[in-house]
Design an enzyme around this catalytic site. Sequence first.
Site, PDB file in Angstrom:
ATOM      1  N   LYS A 119       0.839  -1.203   0.000  1.00 56.06           N
ATOM      2  CA  LYS A 119       0.000   0.000   0.000  1.00 56.06           C
ATOM      3  C   LYS A 119       0.874   1.253   0.000  1.00 56.06           C
ATOM      4  CE  LYS A 119      -3.873  -2.459   1.890  1.00 56.06           C
ATOM      5  NZ  LYS A 119      -4.562  -3.021   3.029  1.00 56.06           N
ATOM      6  N   GLN A 138      -5.059  -2.079   9.169  1.00 59.53           N
ATOM      7  CA  GLN A 138      -4.864  -3.361   8.495  1.00 59.53           C
ATOM      8  C   GLN A 138      -5.485  -4.493   9.318  1.00 59.53           C
ATOM      9  OE1 GLN A 138      -3.390  -3.824   5.354  1.00 59.53           O
ATOM     10  NE2 GLN A 138      -4.265  -5.855   5.649  1.00 59.53           N
ATOM     11  N   ASP A 147     -11.481   2.354   3.402  1.00 62.58           N
ATOM     12  CA  ASP A 147     -11.746   0.925   3.209  1.00 62.58           C
ATOM     13  C   ASP A 147     -13.241   0.667   3.001  1.00 62.58           C
ATOM     14  OD1 ASP A 147      -9.658  -0.849   3.036  1.00 62.58           O
ATOM     15  OD2 ASP A 147      -9.371  -1.034   5.200  1.00 62.58           O
TER      16      ASP A 147
END
Length: 287
Positions: free
Chosen positions: A53, A97, A120
């Site tokens: 990322k 994460q 997200d």
Amino acid sequence: MAYKLLDGRDLARRMKEAMKLEIRDMAGKGIVPGLAVVIVGNDPASRIYVNNKKKDCEEIGIRSFEYALPEDASEDQLLGLIDALNEDPAVDGILVQLPIPRHLDEAKVIRRISHDKDVDGFHPYNTGELMIGRPVFAPCTPAGIMELLKDAGIDAAGKNCVVVGRSNIVGKPMAMMMLHANATVTICHSRTANLKDVCSRADILIVAIGRSEFITADYVKEGAVVIDVGMNRRDDGKLTGDVDFEGVSAKASAITPVPGGVGPMTRTMLLKNTIKASKMHKRDMLS
Ligand code: NDP
């Protein structure tokens, strides 16, 4: 039957080129999108995802900030960090994460992220907006699949779409997006009866179960579009999907490979959501 390969790497590359230009244009107005990535603990797979990322952000000009907390970090520590990032004007998107260590409450952590920084798309506010057909930040994996279908000229309207898997991050939002694209949608899971029969009626079959090469040719209708979300690491180290590519590609009209299909699109949609967040936060500077 000759199949079309739905090449996520190629589309991701094209989308990133376009985003680079968009970011250059934003930079001219004094705007640099920022993504904060929070990792808790030492899970090797999570470490790889976080590094990827960061690399993606650097490639196109998004500023990335990494926060690594120890495996035994307390909930207060993590929530305190999220509060600070929510307030930080340099941070447009916040990503924690997953999975996080078990002693931390994942649902609580997701809810703590300000919904306008939830790139997200996992916050209940954003899942709700998606449900009513007004997505702000759609979850990256299903959003990436919609881009792949659009790019290949595959129209879901009126088609039978079967989604196998009902997770909050893939299966459920995927089904919702296909519904909004006017497909007739069936969602399957581990308790579905006659899975093979249900799948073999699909014009578009999307599989996200986490079982290596589980879907074989006998689950698939001749000419179906097959999307393989699965990423499984076999004992011999090989990365495999949930679909038996060799057998299924002989019947499908279009299919994603693993690797190189859905994975690169997931990564790309995170960048897209971060740019969107930045534009939302800095809209005064854009006009
Ligand atoms: P989860 O484990 O959260 O969900 C799996 C789903 O599959 C569940 O709904 C489960 O049913 C269902 N399922 C499991 N076994 C069967 C079976 N035999 N028959 C029918 N349904 C079954 O997984 P995720 O949704 O997070 O991920 C799925 C896969 O996609 C994994 O391989 C993951 O690594 C991959 N992935 C890939 C991404 C990418 O970018 N390419 C991104 C995210 C995930 P039930 O609810 O009844 O338990």
